[in-house]
Write a protein that holds these residues in place. Sequence first.
Motif, PDB file in Angstrom:
ATOM      1  N   PRO A  85       0.792  -1.234   0.000  1.00  0.00           N
ATOM      2  CA  PRO A  85       0.000   0.000   0.000  1.00  0.00           C
ATOM      3  C   PRO A  85       0.820   1.277   0.000  1.00  0.00           C
ATOM      4  CG  PRO A  85      -0.280  -1.234   2.075  1.00  0.00           C
ATOM      5  CD  PRO A  85       0.479  -2.108   1.138  1.00  0.00           C
ATOM      6  N   ASP A  86       2.082   1.254   0.477  1.00  0.00           N
ATOM      7  CA  ASP A  86       2.889   2.478   0.490  1.00  0.00           C
ATOM      8  C   ASP A  86       3.716   2.655  -0.787  1.00  0.00           C
ATOM      9  OD1 ASP A  86       4.475   0.323   1.097  1.00  0.00           O
ATOM     10  OD2 ASP A  86       5.451   1.220   2.837  1.00  0.00           O
ATOM     11  N   PHE A  87       3.538   1.766  -1.769  1.00  0.00           N
ATOM     12  CA  PHE A  87       4.195   1.930  -3.063  1.00  0.00           C
ATOM     13  C   PHE A  87       3.537   3.107  -3.783  1.00  0.00           C
ATOM     14  CE2 PHE A  87       5.274   0.790  -7.474  1.00  0.00           C
ATOM     15  CZ  PHE A  87       6.590   0.384  -7.335  1.00  0.00           C
ATOM     16  N   PRO A  88       4.319   3.996  -4.431  1.00  0.00           N
ATOM     17  CA  PRO A  88       3.716   5.177  -5.069  1.00  0.00           C
ATOM     18  C   PRO A  88       2.628   4.792  -6.078  1.00  0.00           C
ATOM     19  CG  PRO A  88       6.112   5.358  -5.032  1.00  0.00           C
ATOM     20  CD  PRO A  88       5.790   3.980  -4.573  1.00  0.00           C
ATOM     21  N   GLN A  89       1.469   5.401  -5.950  1.00  0.00           N
ATOM     22  CA  GLN A  89       0.334   5.051  -6.803  1.00  0.00           C
ATOM     23  C   GLN A  89       0.626   5.301  -8.277  1.00  0.00           C
ATOM     24  OE1 GLN A  89      -3.233   7.361  -6.305  1.00  0.00           O
ATOM     25  NE2 GLN A  89      -4.540   5.772  -7.174  1.00  0.00           N
ATOM     26  N   MET A  90       1.374   6.381  -8.577  1.00  0.00           N
ATOM     27  CA  MET A  90       1.682   6.679  -9.965  1.00  0.00           C
ATOM     28  C   MET A  90       2.495   5.550 -10.613  1.00  0.00           C
ATOM     29  SD  MET A  90       0.311   9.602 -10.854  1.00  0.00           S
ATOM     30  CE  MET A  90       1.243  10.233 -12.252  1.00  0.00           C
ATOM     31  N   LEU A  91       3.407   4.950  -9.853  1.00  0.00           N
ATOM     32  CA  LEU A  91       4.188   3.832 -10.382  1.00  0.00           C
ATOM     33  C   LEU A  91       3.373   2.546 -10.387  1.00  0.00           C
ATOM     34  CD1 LEU A  91       7.755   4.332  -8.835  1.00  0.00           C
ATOM     35  CD2 LEU A  91       6.912   5.033 -11.083  1.00  0.00           C
ATOM     36  N   ALA A  92       2.530   2.356  -9.369  1.00  0.00           N
ATOM     37  CA  ALA A  92       1.705   1.149  -9.312  1.00  0.00           C
ATOM     38  C   ALA A  92       0.746   1.068 -10.489  1.00  0.00           C
ATOM     39  CB  ALA A  92       0.925   1.116  -8.002  1.00  0.00           C
ATOM     40  N   ALA A  93       0.375   2.226 -11.053  1.00  0.00           N
ATOM     41  CA  ALA A  93      -0.569   2.253 -12.169  1.00  0.00           C
ATOM     42  C   ALA A  93       0.089   1.982 -13.513  1.00  0.00           C
ATOM     43  CB  ALA A  93      -1.280   3.605 -12.218  1.00  0.00           C
ATOM     44  N   LEU A  94       1.428   1.898 -13.550  1.00  0.00           N
ATOM     45  CA  LEU A  94       2.102   1.615 -14.810  1.00  0.00           C
ATOM     46  C   LEU A  94       1.805   0.183 -15.262  1.00  0.00           C
ATOM     47  CD1 LEU A  94       5.654   3.190 -14.348  1.00  0.00           C
ATOM     48  CD2 LEU A  94       3.643   4.174 -15.455  1.00  0.00           C
TER      49      LEU A  94
END
Length: 365
Positions: A85-94
């Motif tokens: 959950p603390d992984f950056p959302q912008m990168l998780a959406a890649l």
Amino acid sequence: MSRKLTEAARRDWLRLARTENIGPVTFRELIARYGEASLALAALPDLARRGGRASPLGVPKVEAVLAELEAGEALGARLLCACEPDFPQMLAALDPPPPVIWARGNLSLMHRPAVAVVGARVASAGGQRFARGLAADLGAAGFVVVSGMARGVDGAAHEGALAIGTVAVLGGGIDDVYPPEHRDLYQRIVAQGCVVSENAPGRTAVAKDFPRRNRLISGLSQAVVVVEAEARSGSLITARMAAEQGREVLAVPGSPLDPRARGTNDLIRQGAALCEGVEDVLRALEGFGGLGEPERAFAPPVAASEGEIDAVRERVAGLLSPTPVSRDEIVRAAGAPAPAVIAALVELALAGRAELLPGGLVAGC
């Protein structure tokens, strides 16, 4: 599938990410198929053998992963896994996200709206002044500024945003300071901003690391502004990746007499927004379409049987060439169900016979 990993699961996740022939796409397919990194690790020898590999796959020993974790912790850095959950959302959406990143400094900056400012290493004084001023104005408007800590435009952008918030993405490990004269800037970013890397601590960057670094720069950002860039500049790769990721792309126009303006002027011809100041960035971001759902990156695929995969594997291998093509094109040419073709491509990738690339592309090795 956002979830907190146990320490053992994090070790397995990192071990899988560091395994030979496993890039972000292959990693995603393995996690989607097996659910847990430990189960994927157990399956690797058979998958690689089925793909045609004769020698054992290079899987890091547990001791090597523990050493990497200890080295990162000694630097005060944190390992972030793409499912957490603390992984950056912008990168998780890649599509796909980087399996892991190391981060050092103020990690909360990666969760704030960000704009990348990139450009020529051998930048003009005017280009550096513009980058520094634009970065300061973006910070005043509430944006974190992301760049690559290179000479020229990158360094100027970090300097301009340092007091408000900046993120430096490195090509090497989290402690690989390049160029050496930016060591003081690096220390100030660690103290006031955030440093990010996809690679293990202690790794020195090589040429192939920079496209992956550029993908993270654009991935963390809602928009990418290219200040100066020659016709074959790495900044143009960042701009292309930003467009593929659904980010806004802006370019600063320049004199046709300056080679450093050729890349930016060409971006404008291709449809990039013209940038003469922070107002242009804010205007471009009024139409920012937002993010897809991060969970899609690890969604379970439709399963294929071993018999279906066996029937199509060599046919798929014969369709590959060094020129990247879309996986959809391979599925059509193979005339086989997509799940079987994708599973065969993963086995071929593990065997070193294919390379699964971001953007839905695949190439033969």
